[in-house]
Design an enzyme around this catalytic site. Sequence first.
Site, mmCIF file in Angstrom:
data_model
loop_
_atom_site.group_PDB
_atom_site.id
_atom_site.type_symbol
_atom_site.label_atom_id
_atom_site.label_comp_id
_atom_site.label_asym_id
_atom_site.label_seq_id
_atom_site.Cartn_x
_atom_site.Cartn_y
_atom_site.Cartn_z
ATOM 1 C CG ASP A 209 -2.152 0.808 1.365
ATOM 2 O OD1 ASP A 209 -2.322 1.372 0.085
ATOM 3 O OD2 ASP A 209 -2.729 1.373 2.028
ATOM 4 C CD GLU B 46 -8.839 6.286 -4.333
ATOM 5 O OE1 GLU B 46 -9.840 6.916 -3.413
ATOM 6 O OE2 GLU B 46 -7.990 5.944 -3.827
ATOM 7 C CE LYS C 13 -7.434 2.103 -3.076
ATOM 8 N NZ LYS C 13 -6.323 2.526 -2.515
ATOM 9 C CB THR D 236 -11.131 2.269 -1.642
ATOM 10 O OG1 THR D 236 -10.468 2.332 -0.739
ATOM 11 C CG2 THR D 236 -11.704 3.689 -2.455
ATOM 12 C CG PHE E 180 -10.562 1.669 4.661
ATOM 13 C CD1 PHE E 180 -10.217 0.902 3.503
ATOM 14 C CD2 PHE E 180 -9.895 2.882 4.633
ATOM 15 C CE1 PHE E 180 -9.813 1.498 2.404
ATOM 16 C CE2 PHE E 180 -9.506 3.667 3.334
ATOM 17 C CZ PHE E 180 -9.209 2.639 2.515
#
Length: 315
Positions: free
Chosen positions: A16, A89, A125, A149, A171
């Site tokens: 990440d 993203e 994303k 996400t 998350f």
Amino acid sequence: MNQLDQLKQSTIVVADTGNFKQLAAFAPRDATTNPSLILKAVQQPDYAPLLAETVAAHRGEPLEAIVDQVLVRFGREILKVVPGRVSTEVDARLSFDTAATIARAHRLIALYEAQGVARERVLIKIAATWEGIQAARALEREGIHCNLTLLFAFCQAVACGEAGVRLISPFVGRIYDWYRKSAGAGWDEAANAGENDPGVKSVSQIYTYYKKFGIDTEVMGASFRNVGQIVALAGCDLLTISPELLAQLQASEAPVPRRLDAAAAQAAPIHAVSYNEAAFRYALNEDAMATEKLAEGIRAFAVDAAKLDAMIRVL
């Protein structure tokens, strides 16, 4: 055998970070980025020239087009290091606009493909709003795979599964943060660690549901605060982990037994549920943690996207 190597025996490890020069040391299969990670990277001396070079090559184009070129440039560099996929993203400011999200995803994929990167190696994303999930539903039908996400609520996960999304990123750490803050002085860290961590429990619930009902969507735990959260989710489809925590895993040889198991999930005494738009919005509204963290996450990514815009404008 160190903890990272043990974890890789039951889970696909994902890095990440936007810092692609750190990746090789951990040999992850995939990598994920977001606006905050890209912003952090381009502020470092190692990566500032890449930003300047990309902006110079596309000077005169609309700002949002240049931003996408920067994101794809980072993605391409990452894909030189990892054998699998990179997540790129869509601008968080489009989180409530299905059509605009689809259009931006099309542009990102077109940029990748123009540079010789097959769409199978890219996950678009998107924030797991109702609008984002519907955009992903349409994109998946075109063979453009998505990573949903900012996922905090069970209803978000169910809706993503129903939409045929390729992968979700629940998350863990941000869920933990909310409950810890909410409890204040009454928080008991030891009692809320490991499998009792509220973020770990959320991912475990989603994983069990997906495996019980044969949902193909991949579960990738994200946003970790400590190694204990990672170890408690060994066996999850994928886990995306910061370089700092990857290094801690690599430095320890403590045991990492499998905690999540698809076969065991088959015996779980749970029922299938379904959400239309009204039911989804109500369920999300009923979950104060998820409502607050989703909104906070979108705002934070939007702020960092605006900062990246500002950096590009002055180059």
